[in-house]
Motif scaffolding. Structure first.
Motif, PDB file in Angstrom:
ATOM      1  N   GLU A 157       0.834  -1.205   0.000  1.00 61.53           N
ATOM      2  CA  GLU A 157       0.000   0.000   0.000  1.00 61.53           C
ATOM      3  C   GLU A 157       0.871   1.257   0.000  1.00 61.53           C
ATOM      4  OE1 GLU A 157      -2.730   2.069   3.365  1.00 61.53           O
ATOM      5  OE2 GLU A 157      -3.332   0.032   2.799  1.00 61.53           O
ATOM      6  N   TYR A 158       1.957   1.202   0.757  1.00 66.06           N
ATOM      7  CA  TYR A 158       2.867   2.346   0.768  1.00 66.06           C
ATOM      8  C   TYR A 158       3.516   2.539  -0.598  1.00 66.06           C
ATOM      9  CZ  TYR A 158       6.525   5.596   1.936  1.00 66.06           C
ATOM     10  OH  TYR A 158       7.333   6.698   1.929  1.00 66.06           O
ATOM     11  N   LEU A 159       3.882   1.460  -1.246  1.00 72.72           N
ATOM     12  CA  LEU A 159       4.458   1.556  -2.587  1.00 72.72           C
ATOM     13  C   LEU A 159       3.472   2.202  -3.561  1.00 72.72           C
ATOM     14  CD1 LEU A 159       6.225  -1.924  -2.897  1.00 72.72           C
ATOM     15  CD2 LEU A 159       7.325   0.303  -2.550  1.00 72.72           C
ATOM     16  N   GLU A 160       2.198   1.907  -3.396  1.00 68.65           N
ATOM     17  CA  GLU A 160       1.173   2.520  -4.241  1.00 68.65           C
ATOM     18  C   GLU A 160       1.130   4.033  -4.029  1.00 68.65           C
ATOM     19  OE1 GLU A 160      -2.316   0.387  -3.155  1.00 68.65           O
ATOM     20  OE2 GLU A 160      -1.796  -1.402  -4.333  1.00 68.65           O
ATOM     21  N   PHE A 161       1.283   4.449  -2.774  1.00 66.92           N
ATOM     22  CA  PHE A 161       1.313   5.875  -2.467  1.00 66.92           C
ATOM     23  C   PHE A 161       2.513   6.545  -3.124  1.00 66.92           C
ATOM     24  CE2 PHE A 161       3.124   9.159   0.350  1.00 66.92           C
ATOM     25  CZ  PHE A 161       2.129  10.118   0.248  1.00 66.92           C
ATOM     26  N   VAL A 162       3.680   5.938  -3.016  1.00 65.63           N
ATOM     27  CA  VAL A 162       4.884   6.507  -3.621  1.00 65.63           C
ATOM     28  C   VAL A 162       4.745   6.572  -5.136  1.00 65.63           C
ATOM     29  CG1 VAL A 162       7.365   6.187  -3.966  1.00 65.63           C
ATOM     30  CG2 VAL A 162       6.354   5.808  -1.705  1.00 65.63           C
ATOM     31  N   ILE A 219      14.165  -0.275   0.592  1.00 64.03           N
ATOM     32  CA  ILE A 219      14.871   0.727  -0.225  1.00 64.03           C
ATOM     33  C   ILE A 219      14.964   0.265  -1.676  1.00 64.03           C
ATOM     34  CG2 ILE A 219      17.140   1.744  -0.660  1.00 64.03           C
ATOM     35  CD1 ILE A 219      15.630   3.184   1.529  1.00 64.03           C
ATOM     36  N   ALA A 220      15.263  -1.001  -1.883  1.00 69.62           N
ATOM     37  CA  ALA A 220      15.351  -1.534  -3.245  1.00 69.62           C
ATOM     38  C   ALA A 220      14.030  -1.358  -3.990  1.00 69.62           C
ATOM     39  CB  ALA A 220      15.757  -3.007  -3.206  1.00 69.62           C
ATOM     40  N   ALA A 221      12.923  -1.620  -3.302  1.00 70.90           N
ATOM     41  CA  ALA A 221      11.603  -1.483  -3.921  1.00 70.90           C
ATOM     42  C   ALA A 221      11.299  -0.032  -4.268  1.00 70.90           C
ATOM     43  CB  ALA A 221      10.541  -2.037  -2.979  1.00 70.90           C
ATOM     44  N   LEU A 222      11.634   0.881  -3.355  1.00 73.48           N
ATOM     45  CA  LEU A 222      11.403   2.299  -3.618  1.00 73.48           C
ATOM     46  C   LEU A 222      12.267   2.802  -4.766  1.00 73.48           C
ATOM     47  CD1 LEU A 222      11.153   3.508   0.084  1.00 73.48           C
ATOM     48  CD2 LEU A 222       9.294   3.449  -1.590  1.00 73.48           C
ATOM     49  N   HIS A 223      13.490   2.295  -4.839  1.00 73.72           N
ATOM     50  CA  HIS A 223      14.380   2.647  -5.950  1.00 73.72           C
ATOM     51  C   HIS A 223      13.757   2.224  -7.284  1.00 73.72           C
ATOM     52  CE1 HIS A 223      18.143   3.222  -8.165  1.00 73.72           C
ATOM     53  NE2 HIS A 223      17.911   2.049  -8.715  1.00 73.72           N
ATOM     54  N   THR A 224      13.118   1.078  -7.314  1.00 75.77           N
ATOM     55  CA  THR A 224      12.488   0.586  -8.539  1.00 75.77           C
ATOM     56  C   THR A 224      11.439   1.569  -9.046  1.00 75.77           C
ATOM     57  OG1 THR A 224      12.873  -1.740  -7.981  1.00 75.77           O
ATOM     58  CG2 THR A 224      11.076  -1.278  -9.519  1.00 75.77           C
ATOM     59  N   ILE A 225      10.664   2.125  -8.141  1.00 77.32           N
ATOM     60  CA  ILE A 225       9.629   3.085  -8.536  1.00 77.32           C
ATOM     61  C   ILE A 225      10.233   4.445  -8.872  1.00 77.32           C
ATOM     62  CG2 ILE A 225       7.655   4.420  -7.688  1.00 77.32           C
ATOM     63  CD1 ILE A 225       6.791   1.935  -6.127  1.00 77.32           C
TER      64      ILE A 225
END
Length: 267
Positions: free
Chosen positions: A209-214, A241-247
């Motif tokens: 859900e947080y990734l969706e927000f980002v 961090i790796a996941a956020l970097h992907t987005i």
């Protein structure tokens, strides 16, 4: 060093930034996970972390952990440390202190619409002037009516947009502010006229859900995020961090990012 060169220590070549906020000790007693995250910081940098927000004490304690990452020094702090709403702030350090520590930028809060807004505005104004003298980027964390969402106006995109523009008018080079998760968040970007980093937001137990927000924040024009507890209190902060970097840097989908998160967390 020029301000432009220091900005390149905070933002990657694509003009975007994944920033980890480690400055919670100045604002709250809810600091679980911060020191643990610092100990795996080199691994986070390897996974795409660009910069960190730190306190003065932290910059001294963990100097050896910070050499390969951009660093912004938090130069204000809560004057009521046990009140999580952060009702008042005070100036704590200077741009000169940041230069002496080898920081790449400074950050302070301001609260348009709050009862004590003139105090935080004055801190921001003086910092912006001092930062220009030292060629140091200044990030203004500008949050309408206070740190917490307390009324409808404080989570209204047009109100947040006004607050964001005020940060720019006070002299900020970078704006950090909250996003609402709606398409009208683009008003914030349009008003700021500066790179905008999305406030990491409250801790969620659903990382997808947080990734969706980002992903939403990036889709409306944010240049990245400054995230705290959603990484430091994540069971797998390096994978987060790796996941956020992907987005943020790869333009990946939420599904792509969550797949990267799951893959790395299972190692």
């Amino acid at each position: 060093m020029s301000k432009k060169r220091r900005m390149r220590r905070i933002f990657a070549e694509d003009g975007k930034a994944l920033v980890l906020a480690l400055d919670g000790y100045y604002f709250s007693n809810k600091t679980e996970g911060i020191d643990r995250a610092i100990h795996v910081l080199p691994q986070m940098v390897n996974q795409g972390l660009d910069a960190i927000l730190v306190t003065y004490g932290m910059a001294n304690i963990y100097e050896e952990e910070f050499p390969d990452v951009g660093m912004l020094l938090r130069v204000d702090m809560s004057s009521k440390i046990y009140d999580p709403s952060v009702p008042y702030t005070q100036a704590a350090f200077s741009v000169e202190d940041a230069v002496r520590l080898g920081a790449d930028g400074v950050i302070s809060m301001t609260f348009p619409g709050a009862e004590n807004e003139e105090v935080a505005h004055d801190i921001a104004l003086k910092l912006a002037k001092e930062a220009d003298q030292w060629q140091m980027p200044y990030m203004c964390e500008t949050l309408p009516y206070g740190y917490a969402v307390t009324n409808e106006a404080s989570k209204s995109p047009d109100v947040i947009a006004t607050a964001a523009r005020l940060g720019t008018e006070l002299g900020a080079d970078i704006i950090k502010t909250r996003f609402t998760g709606t398409k009208d968040d683009q008003l914030i970007i349009q008003a700021a006229k500066r790179p905008v980093l999305a406030l990491g937001g409250p801790k969620t137990n659903d990382f997808q859900e947080y990734l969706e927000f980002v992903h939403h924040c990036m889709s409306v024009g944010a240049k990245g995020v400054a995230v705290g507890r959603n990484v430091t209190q994540n069971e797998h902060p390096v994978a987060a961090i790796a996941a956020l970097h992907t987005i943020i840097h790869k333009g990946g989908t939420v599904a792509d990012a969550y797949q990267d998160y799951k893959a790395l967390s299972q190692r």
